[in-house]
Design a protein around this motif. Structure first.
Motif, PDB file in Angstrom:
ATOM      1  N   PRO A  57       0.804  -1.235   0.000  1.00 28.22           N
ATOM      2  CA  PRO A  57       0.000   0.000   0.000  1.00 28.22           C
ATOM      3  C   PRO A  57       0.831   1.277   0.000  1.00 28.22           C
ATOM      4  O   PRO A  57       0.455   2.265  -0.645  1.00 28.22           O
ATOM      5  CB  PRO A  57      -0.832  -0.128   1.284  1.00 28.22           C
ATOM      6  CG  PRO A  57      -0.889  -1.588   1.565  1.00 28.22           C
ATOM      7  CD  PRO A  57       0.423  -2.143   1.096  1.00 28.22           C
ATOM      8  N   LEU A  58       1.953   1.302   0.749  1.00 25.08           N
ATOM      9  CA  LEU A  58       2.753   2.518   0.813  1.00 25.08           C
ATOM     10  C   LEU A  58       3.370   2.837  -0.542  1.00 25.08           C
ATOM     11  O   LEU A  58       3.333   3.982  -1.004  1.00 25.08           O
ATOM     12  CB  LEU A  58       3.832   2.400   1.889  1.00 25.08           C
ATOM     13  CG  LEU A  58       4.704   3.652   2.117  1.00 25.08           C
ATOM     14  CD1 LEU A  58       3.841   4.867   2.407  1.00 25.08           C
ATOM     15  CD2 LEU A  58       5.689   3.406   3.263  1.00 25.08           C
ATOM     16  N   ARG A  59       3.938   1.850  -1.197  1.00 23.09           N
ATOM     17  CA  ARG A  59       4.509   2.106  -2.527  1.00 23.09           C
ATOM     18  C   ARG A  59       3.428   2.536  -3.501  1.00 23.09           C
ATOM     19  O   ARG A  59       3.635   3.454  -4.312  1.00 23.09           O
ATOM     20  CB  ARG A  59       5.227   0.867  -3.056  1.00 23.09           C
ATOM     21  CG  ARG A  59       5.918   1.132  -4.400  1.00 23.09           C
ATOM     22  CD  ARG A  59       6.552  -0.121  -4.986  1.00 23.09           C
ATOM     23  NE  ARG A  59       7.697  -0.574  -4.204  1.00 23.09           N
ATOM     24  CZ  ARG A  59       8.431  -1.632  -4.534  1.00 23.09           C
ATOM     25  NH1 ARG A  59       8.123  -2.355  -5.622  1.00 23.09           N
ATOM     26  NH2 ARG A  59       9.461  -1.991  -3.781  1.00 23.09           N
ATOM     27  N   ALA A  60       2.272   1.899  -3.414  1.00 21.94           N
ATOM     28  CA  ALA A  60       1.166   2.277  -4.304  1.00 21.94           C
ATOM     29  C   ALA A  60       0.749   3.719  -4.070  1.00 21.94           C
ATOM     30  O   ALA A  60       0.407   4.446  -5.019  1.00 21.94           O
ATOM     31  CB  ALA A  60      -0.018   1.337  -4.088  1.00 21.94           C
ATOM     32  N   ALA A  61       0.780   4.155  -2.813  1.00 21.30           N
ATOM     33  CA  ALA A  61       0.384   5.525  -2.485  1.00 21.30           C
ATOM     34  C   ALA A  61       1.325   6.547  -3.116  1.00 21.30           C
ATOM     35  O   ALA A  61       0.910   7.657  -3.474  1.00 21.30           O
ATOM     36  CB  ALA A  61       0.357   5.708  -0.968  1.00 21.30           C
ATOM     37  N   LEU A  62       2.605   6.188  -3.253  1.00 20.01           N
ATOM     38  CA  LEU A  62       3.574   7.109  -3.834  1.00 20.01           C
ATOM     39  C   LEU A  62       3.369   7.288  -5.331  1.00 20.01           C
ATOM     40  O   LEU A  62       3.902   8.237  -5.920  1.00 20.01           O
ATOM     41  CB  LEU A  62       5.002   6.614  -3.566  1.00 20.01           C
ATOM     42  CG  LEU A  62       5.380   6.398  -2.108  1.00 20.01           C
ATOM     43  CD1 LEU A  62       6.859   6.096  -1.982  1.00 20.01           C
ATOM     44  CD2 LEU A  62       5.008   7.598  -1.255  1.00 20.01           C
ATOM     45  N   ARG A  63       2.598   6.419  -5.915  1.00 20.09           N
ATOM     46  CA  ARG A  63       2.333   6.509  -7.356  1.00 20.09           C
ATOM     47  C   ARG A  63       1.013   7.210  -7.660  1.00 20.09           C
ATOM     48  O   ARG A  63       0.595   7.274  -8.817  1.00 20.09           O
ATOM     49  CB  ARG A  63       2.356   5.098  -7.949  1.00 20.09           C
ATOM     50  CG  ARG A  63       3.771   4.510  -7.960  1.00 20.09           C
ATOM     51  CD  ARG A  63       3.813   3.093  -8.442  1.00 20.09           C
ATOM     52  NE  ARG A  63       5.202   2.664  -8.656  1.00 20.09           N
ATOM     53  CZ  ARG A  63       5.634   1.418  -8.514  1.00 20.09           C
ATOM     54  NH1 ARG A  63       4.768   0.470  -8.157  1.00 20.09           N
ATOM     55  NH2 ARG A  63       6.899   1.108  -8.723  1.00 20.09           N
ATOM     56  N   ARG A  64       0.390   7.737  -6.623  1.00 20.42           N
ATOM     57  CA  ARG A  64      -0.829   8.527  -6.808  1.00 20.42           C
ATOM     58  C   ARG A  64      -0.448   9.967  -7.142  1.00 20.42           C
ATOM     59  O   ARG A  64       0.666  10.410  -6.849  1.00 20.42           O
ATOM     60  CB  ARG A  64      -1.676   8.486  -5.539  1.00 20.42           C
ATOM     61  CG  ARG A  64      -2.207   7.098  -5.165  1.00 20.42           C
ATOM     62  CD  ARG A  64      -3.424   6.728  -5.988  1.00 20.42           C
ATOM     63  NE  ARG A  64      -4.557   7.602  -5.678  1.00 20.42           N
ATOM     64  CZ  ARG A  64      -5.415   7.385  -4.669  1.00 20.42           C
ATOM     65  NH1 ARG A  64      -5.266   6.324  -3.868  1.00 20.42           N
ATOM     66  NH2 ARG A  64      -6.426   8.213  -4.458  1.00 20.42           N
ATOM     67  N   PRO A  65      -1.364  10.757  -7.711  1.00 24.12           N
ATOM     68  CA  PRO A  65      -1.038  12.139  -8.102  1.00 24.12           C
ATOM     69  C   PRO A  65      -1.001  13.133  -6.950  1.00 24.12           C
ATOM     70  O   PRO A  65      -0.580  14.273  -7.136  1.00 24.12           O
ATOM     71  CB  PRO A  65      -2.147  12.491  -9.094  1.00 24.12           C
ATOM     72  CG  PRO A  65      -3.295  11.629  -8.683  1.00 24.12           C
ATOM     73  CD  PRO A  65      -2.685  10.337  -8.205  1.00 24.12           C
ATOM     74  N   ASN A  66      -1.444  12.695  -5.764  1.00 27.51           N
ATOM     75  CA  ASN A  66      -1.477  13.593  -4.611  1.00 27.51           C
ATOM     76  C   ASN A  66      -1.402  12.750  -3.344  1.00 27.51           C
ATOM     77  O   ASN A  66      -1.080  11.563  -3.393  1.00 27.51           O
ATOM     78  CB  ASN A  66      -2.735  14.478  -4.641  1.00 27.51           C
ATOM     79  CG  ASN A  66      -4.015  13.662  -4.790  1.00 27.51           C
ATOM     80  OD1 ASN A  66      -4.109  12.523  -4.302  1.00 27.51           O
ATOM     81  ND2 ASN A  66      -5.005  14.209  -5.461  1.00 27.51           N
ATOM     82  N   LEU A  67      -1.715  13.363  -2.213  1.00 24.03           N
ATOM     83  CA  LEU A  67      -1.588  12.683  -0.926  1.00 24.03           C
ATOM     84  C   LEU A  67      -2.718  11.705  -0.626  1.00 24.03           C
ATOM     85  O   LEU A  67      -2.674  11.032   0.410  1.00 24.03           O
ATOM     86  CB  LEU A  67      -1.542  13.724   0.205  1.00 24.03           C
ATOM     87  CG  LEU A  67      -0.234  14.471   0.410  1.00 24.03           C
ATOM     88  CD1 LEU A  67      -0.451  15.662   1.347  1.00 24.03           C
ATOM     89  CD2 LEU A  67       0.831  13.537   0.977  1.00 24.03           C
ATOM     90  N   GLN A  68      -3.708  11.615  -1.480  1.00 23.36           N
ATOM     91  CA  GLN A  68      -4.917  10.886  -1.114  1.00 23.36           C
ATOM     92  C   GLN A  68      -4.674   9.412  -0.839  1.00 23.36           C
ATOM     93  O   GLN A  68      -5.387   8.800  -0.044  1.00 23.36           O
ATOM     94  CB  GLN A  68      -5.977  11.071  -2.196  1.00 23.36           C
ATOM     95  CG  GLN A  68      -7.396  11.132  -1.662  1.00 23.36           C
ATOM     96  CD  GLN A  68      -7.619  12.264  -0.664  1.00 23.36           C
ATOM     97  OE1 GLN A  68      -7.021  13.324  -0.744  1.00 23.36           O
ATOM     98  NE2 GLN A  68      -8.489  12.020   0.318  1.00 23.36           N
ATOM     99  N   GLY A  69      -3.669   8.808  -1.455  1.00 22.72           N
ATOM    100  CA  GLY A  69      -3.361   7.411  -1.158  1.00 22.72           C
ATOM    101  C   GLY A  69      -2.581   7.238   0.122  1.00 22.72           C
ATOM    102  O   GLY A  69      -2.691   6.204   0.802  1.00 22.72           O
ATOM    103  N   LEU A  70      -1.790   8.236   0.501  1.00 22.73           N
ATOM    104  CA  LEU A  70      -0.970   8.156   1.701  1.00 22.73           C
ATOM    105  C   LEU A  70      -1.762   8.474   2.969  1.00 22.73           C
ATOM    106  O   LEU A  70      -1.522   7.869   4.025  1.00 22.73           O
ATOM    107  CB  LEU A  70       0.212   9.127   1.560  1.00 22.73           C
ATOM    108  CG  LEU A  70       1.233   9.179   2.695  1.00 22.73           C
ATOM    109  CD1 LEU A  70       1.890   7.810   2.918  1.00 22.73           C
ATOM    110  CD2 LEU A  70       2.294  10.238   2.409  1.00 22.73           C
ATOM    111  N   LEU A  71      -2.699   9.393   2.888  1.00 28.00           N
ATOM    112  CA  LEU A  71      -3.393   9.876   4.082  1.00 28.00           C
ATOM    113  C   LEU A  71      -4.047   8.766   4.906  1.00 28.00           C
ATOM    114  O   LEU A  71      -3.882   8.730   6.130  1.00 28.00           O
ATOM    115  CB  LEU A  71      -4.442  10.927   3.691  1.00 28.00           C
ATOM    116  CG  LEU A  71      -3.894  12.250   3.149  1.00 28.00           C
ATOM    117  CD1 LEU A  71      -5.048  13.174   2.742  1.00 28.00           C
ATOM    118  CD2 LEU A  71      -3.007  12.940   4.176  1.00 28.00           C
TER     119      LEU A  71
END
Length: 401
Positions: A57-71
């Protein structure tokens, strides 16, 4: 002190002890991607995701266009990524060419879900009480018992750099006539905004001591305010059209972890708040702001003077069971100190428009004119004796249609 391989980063307000997050495009990539600012460069988290996070999940979040995957990943993942970033940016073997910050265009760093604005400064609330109710006590009876706030419009949150059109609305003239037209008393409010990450379920609450578990980071805010529209509409339900046309925020989000060294004792509260608002470790942040109008610095508020803390605001926002969602945003309300030179709104600085500000170009202002440009900047203590520079909020005033 950790030393980065990025040229000039160690001496800047964006060393490895800061690392704010933003969404950007550049000549290299036309689609928005998540990045971290380091010195005068931007590290593309998508391009470097494999070096920064394990598969998941963390690596996937870094490939999002903004913070929405990390939050929504929560504090453990946020801290894991911060440690990985600091290790990466101080390892000479990882050195490579980064994007110059002057070449990037910034976009919305997160997707706002809900927006709540507070009224957490005793100095600001007292000043407005004296202006609006000169024959009454400046603070309403509830003010020292709970953080007063209102629910704003998430769709009108815009990142720094987006100019703001002067709003129109219904207002009452000094002679009592009810008219419609452009606001004649357009104002600013220098505030701090908080980006929520980890969610809660409907019916649950976020305790006053869980602030750091739920809030990802913070940024500067300019809560634009049409004082004449607000004055006519706000009784008995509070702010509405005088506030909801636009709220600007800094496009780089500073993680809470970067502000550990800026923590400071919060002002004493009397009377003692109810148990759900009583913190075990009560603190605020020593963050020095500067408000600039057309190049003239007109005020220097400090966030440490706020009566209600960000943890108390979060707890109060959810005590009735209102849920938190990733991307929820809440702001502090105007940051004002005890001196006139420390207030965060022009209505205070000019005492309701009676005492104009004198600018360096020889002009005077009470409220904003079309073409005016407002900037809010801030600095705070960082780790290892560094200074953090929060992302500025800058926007100009466009004429009404």
């Amino acid at each position: 002190m950790q030393t980065s391989w990025v040229p000039g980063a160690d001496q800047s307000g964006h060393s490895v002890h800061h690392l704010p997050y933003g969404s950007f495009t550049s000549p290299r990539n036309s689609e928005p991607r998540l990045g971290v600012r380091i010195g005068d460069r931007v590290l593309d988290l998508c391009d470097n995701a494999e070096d920064l996070a394990p598969e998941g999940p963390l690596r996937a979040a870094l490939r999002r266009p903004n913070l929405q995957g990390l939050l929504p990943l929560g504090r453990e993942s946020w801290d894991e990524l911060r440690t990985s970033l600091q290790r990466f940016l101080t390892d000479p073997a990882k050195a490579h060419d980064l994007v110059d910050v002057s070449q990037v265009s910034l976009h919305a760093a997160f997707e706002p879900a809900d927006y709540v604005d507070y009224y957490a400064s005793e100095h600001h609330a007292t000043n407005l009480g004296r202006l609006f109710r000169p024959d009454s006590a400046p603070l309403m009876p509830n003010w020292k018992h709970l953080p007063v706030g209102y629910h704003g419009r998430a769709g009108t949150l815009v990142p720094s750099g987006v100019n703001i059109k002067r709003p129109s609305g219904q207002r009452r003239t000094p002679d009592g006539e009810i008219v419609f037209g452009p606001s004649a008393r357009l104002d600013i409010e220098a505030e701090m905004g908080f980006v929520v990450g980890a969610p809660t379920a409907l019916g649950d609450t976020a305790s006053v001591d869980s602030f750091a578990d739920h809030v990802f980071g913070l940024c500067l805010v300019n809560d634009w305010s049409a004082r004449d529209i607000q004055a006519w509409e706000y009784q008995p339900l509070g702010p509405y059209l005088g506030k909801s046309f636009a709220t600007s925020y800094g496009a780089w989000i500073t993680p809470l972890a970067a502000l550990e060294a800026a923590k400071t004792e919060a002002p004493e509260q009397d009377p003692r708040p109810l148990p759900y608002l009583t913190e075990k470790d009560r603190y605020s942040y020593d963050i020095e702001l500067a408000v600039t109008l057309n190049g003239t610095t007109v005020s220097r508020p400090n966030y440490r003077d706020m009566y209600w803390t960000p943890a108390q605001m979060l707890a109060h926002m959810t005590v009735n069971g209102a849920s938190l969602r990733p991307g929820d945003f809440y702001a502090s309300g105007t940051i004002s100190g005890p001196e006139r030179s420390q207030v965060g709104a022009f209505i205070e600085l000019t005492w309701g428009g009676k005492e104009p500000m004198k600018l360096d170009d020889g002009t005077e202002r009470t409220f904003l004119k079309d073409g005016d440009i407002v900037s809010i900047t801030a600095t705070a203590r960082g780790a290892a004796g560094t200074t953090l520079e929060l992302a500025e909020v800058t926007a100009g005033v466009l004429p009404a249609d």
